[in-house]
Design an enzyme around this catalytic site. Structure first.
Site, mmCIF file in Angstrom:
data_model
loop_
_atom_site.group_PDB
_atom_site.id
_atom_site.type_symbol
_atom_site.label_atom_id
_atom_site.label_comp_id
_atom_site.label_asym_id
_atom_site.label_seq_id
_atom_site.Cartn_x
_atom_site.Cartn_y
_atom_site.Cartn_z
ATOM 1 N N ARG A 18 0.834 -1.218 0.000
ATOM 2 C CA ARG A 18 0.000 0.000 0.000
ATOM 3 C C ARG A 18 0.866 1.265 0.000
ATOM 4 N NH1 ARG A 18 -2.647 -3.676 -0.951
ATOM 5 N NH2 ARG A 18 -4.689 -4.234 -0.111
ATOM 6 N N SER A 70 -11.089 -0.678 2.952
ATOM 7 C CA SER A 70 -10.352 -0.901 4.217
ATOM 8 C C SER A 70 -9.913 0.445 4.781
ATOM 9 C CB SER A 70 -9.110 -1.748 3.964
ATOM 10 O OG SER A 70 -9.478 -2.941 3.329
ATOM 11 N N GLU A 80 -5.297 3.569 6.064
ATOM 12 C CA GLU A 80 -4.971 3.455 4.636
ATOM 13 C C GLU A 80 -5.629 4.613 3.889
ATOM 14 O OE1 GLU A 80 -5.750 -0.468 2.903
ATOM 15 O OE2 GLU A 80 -6.456 0.522 1.087
HETATM 16 C C1 FAD Z 1 -15.427 -0.666 -1.537
HETATM 17 C C2 FAD Z 1 -13.942 -0.391 -1.700
HETATM 18 C C3 FAD Z 1 -13.076 -1.452 -1.837
HETATM 19 C C4 FAD Z 1 -11.701 -1.221 -2.004
HETATM 20 N N1 FAD Z 1 -10.872 -2.291 -2.140
HETATM 21 C C5 FAD Z 1 -9.547 -2.102 -2.309
HETATM 22 C C6 FAD Z 1 -8.663 -3.217 -2.474
HETATM 23 O O1 FAD Z 1 -9.090 -4.371 -2.502
HETATM 24 N N2 FAD Z 1 -7.340 -2.961 -2.602
HETATM 25 C C7 FAD Z 1 -6.840 -1.699 -2.614
HETATM 26 O O2 FAD Z 1 -5.620 -1.559 -2.752
HETATM 27 N N3 FAD Z 1 -7.646 -0.633 -2.451
HETATM 28 C C8 FAD Z 1 -8.976 -0.793 -2.312
HETATM 29 N N4 FAD Z 1 -9.808 0.285 -2.141
HETATM 30 C C9 FAD Z 1 -9.232 1.636 -2.099
HETATM 31 C C10 FAD Z 1 -9.277 2.388 -3.444
HETATM 32 O O3 FAD Z 1 -10.235 1.849 -4.302
HETATM 33 C C11 FAD Z 1 -7.933 2.376 -4.155
HETATM 34 O O4 FAD Z 1 -6.948 2.960 -3.349
HETATM 35 C C12 FAD Z 1 -7.979 3.108 -5.493
HETATM 36 O O5 FAD Z 1 -6.776 2.945 -6.205
HETATM 37 C C13 FAD Z 1 -8.239 4.615 -5.318
HETATM 38 O O6 FAD Z 1 -8.521 5.128 -6.596
HETATM 39 P P1 FAD Z 1 -9.243 6.500 -6.791
HETATM 40 O O7 FAD Z 1 -9.211 6.803 -8.246
HETATM 41 O O8 FAD Z 1 -10.565 6.499 -6.164
HETATM 42 O O9 FAD Z 1 -8.247 7.485 -6.027
HETATM 43 P P2 FAD Z 1 -8.580 8.760 -5.149
HETATM 44 O O10 FAD Z 1 -9.286 8.332 -3.908
HETATM 45 O O11 FAD Z 1 -9.224 9.804 -5.978
HETATM 46 O O12 FAD Z 1 -7.106 9.226 -4.780
HETATM 47 C C14 FAD Z 1 -6.296 8.444 -3.918
HETATM 48 C C15 FAD Z 1 -4.931 9.130 -3.797
HETATM 49 O O13 FAD Z 1 -4.251 9.057 -5.038
HETATM 50 C C16 FAD Z 1 -3.919 10.372 -5.510
HETATM 51 N N5 FAD Z 1 -4.117 10.341 -6.968
HETATM 52 C C17 FAD Z 1 -5.218 9.967 -7.650
HETATM 53 N N6 FAD Z 1 -5.000 10.040 -8.973
HETATM 54 C C18 FAD Z 1 -3.731 10.486 -9.141
HETATM 55 C C19 FAD Z 1 -2.920 10.793 -10.270
HETATM 56 N N7 FAD Z 1 -3.371 10.646 -11.527
HETATM 57 N N8 FAD Z 1 -1.667 11.248 -10.065
HETATM 58 C C20 FAD Z 1 -1.186 11.402 -8.806
HETATM 59 N N9 FAD Z 1 -1.898 11.141 -7.688
HETATM 60 C C21 FAD Z 1 -3.160 10.686 -7.854
HETATM 61 C C22 FAD Z 1 -4.889 11.310 -4.820
HETATM 62 O O14 FAD Z 1 -4.376 12.609 -4.690
HETATM 63 C C23 FAD Z 1 -5.039 10.626 -3.459
HETATM 64 O O15 FAD Z 1 -3.980 10.945 -2.613
HETATM 65 C C24 FAD Z 1 -11.191 0.095 -1.996
HETATM 66 C C25 FAD Z 1 -12.090 1.174 -1.859
HETATM 67 C C26 FAD Z 1 -13.456 0.925 -1.727
HETATM 68 C C27 FAD Z 1 -14.401 2.085 -1.605
#
Ligand code: FAD
Length: 343
Positions: free
Chosen positions: A161, A230, A325
């Protein structure tokens, strides 16, 4: 590209709590992204799908939502498919698309919310697989020079992570695209949890379906019950500390992590009887202790107070300090649980 002032971020985050950005833009091209980076703002935040964020307060700067799209395929090598995927592509739809093309490998990572560009940030992982296992490169726009540089997986410093994008490159780099390498022949990864029952001849599509089914049964759907997956990371502790806890809890689940040991944060929280525990509109999910849900009326304050209660309870009972996380975003940029509780 329109600059929206005092814009509510609630529809853009999976927690679904109110928080306003002083300025907000959506970018769909690299040119727009470069223009957005020139907008004067005290600070900026790059937003993907908003599924790993908690806005603890209104954000005083500029939020840039990345909606760059496009996938390029290169099948030139016999045993490898190379994919170049723009940062705004939806992750799950991308995984589905790869399988429909017959490009196997990403099936264990199905149904993770968010976009491709956010996937390297915390090196997303599930069911025994991590993004780093398939990442060929990450293209990154320098927010100062506005030039793109390609990072190798080693340069990305992927870990559990974690990556360079949460460290050295935080706030100074925007991921614009991710390169993937999917190998042929494909090898099934089915030694984790419910996948272990699938049998050795399971196809990638069978694994994909099982992962989707298990996730739908285990995890609340953010469209119905706001959450960010998580909430805490699985803690990694040293052997001496593990022995002390395991002495009292011989059935405690644990996994090797190099020369250390990884515990299951959900199990620790569950042992503290916190499932269903509520603080205002925020609740520890009744089925999955690692997930905090918004029952409909939660404020960021409710979620923070609940997270603090969980942290303190687990620390008191097991002497293990959980780390969240979910990324905490305050008025002026990233913050954390300890800081928001102090403030
Ligand atoms: C129901 C659920 C289940 C999940 N299961 C998992 C799992 O199994 N495994 C797991 O690892 N995670 C999981 N997650 C967490 C999440 O889905 C991941 O971390 C995902 O990659 C976040 O993507 P996002 O586009 O929503 O990022 P955001 O929430 O929009 O951003 C997350 C971070 O990344 C940065 N960021 C986003 N895009 C960029 C970019 N292009 N350049 C630089 N920085 C950037 C943002 O500034 C922020 O700090 C889960 C979340 C939910 C709601």
């Amino acid at each position: 590209m329109q600059i929206l002032k005092n814009h509510n971020l609630k529809p853009y985050t999976s927690f679904g709590v109110d928080a306003y950005a002083a300025q907000f833009v959506i970018v769909t091209t690299l040119t727009e992204l470069k223009s957005a980076l020139k907008i004067p703002a005290p600070q900026r935040l790059i937003l993907g799908g908003g599924s790993n964020l908690l806005f603890c307060d209104d954000f005083a700067g500029l939020v840039i939502r990345i909606c760059l799209t496009g996938i390029t395929v290169n099948e030139s090598a016999d045993d490898v498919v190379s994919l170049h995927v723009a940062a705004g592509e939806n992750w799950h739809e991308f995984v589905q698309w790869t399988l429909a093309q017959g490009y196997d490998g990403l099936e264990n990572l199905a149904l993770i919310p968010g976009v491709v560009g956010a996937a390297p940030v915390q090196n997303i992982g599930a069911y025994g697989v991590e993004l780093k296992d398939f990442c060929d490169y990450v293209d990154v726009l320098d927010t100062e020079t506005l030039t793109i540089r390609r990072y190798t997986p080693a340069e990305c410093q992927f870990d559990y992570r974690d990556s360079i994008f949460k460290g050295e490159l935080k706030d100074i780099a925007v991921i614009t695209a991710v390169g993937f390498k999917l190998s042929k022949p494909w090898i099934a990864k089915i030694n984790y949890g419910p996948l272990a029952n699938l049998g050795n001849d399971a196809s990638a599509l069978t694994i994909f379906k099982q992962v989707c089914l298990t996730r739908q049964q285990k995890l609340p759907d953010p469209n119905k019950l706001g959450n960010a997956g998580s909430f805490f990371k699985n803690p990694i502790i040293n052997k001496a500390q593990f022995d002390v806890i395991a002495d009292k809890h011989p059935t405690m689940p644990h996994y090797p992590a190099g020369d250390k040991i990884k515990l299951a944060a959900g199990w620790l929280i569950d042992q503290c009887n916190l499932k269903g525990y509520q603080q205002g509109g925020a609740q520890v999910h009744t089925e999955q202790a690692l997930v905090i849900v918004n029952t409909g009326t939660a404020t960021a304050h409710d979620i923070i107070m609940l997270a603090q209660h969980i942290h303190t309870t687990v620390l008191t009972r097991f002497a293990v300090a959980l780390q969240h996380e979910v990324r905490f975003i305050g008025r002026d940029g990233e913050t954390d649980l300890a800081e928001v509780c102090r403030g």
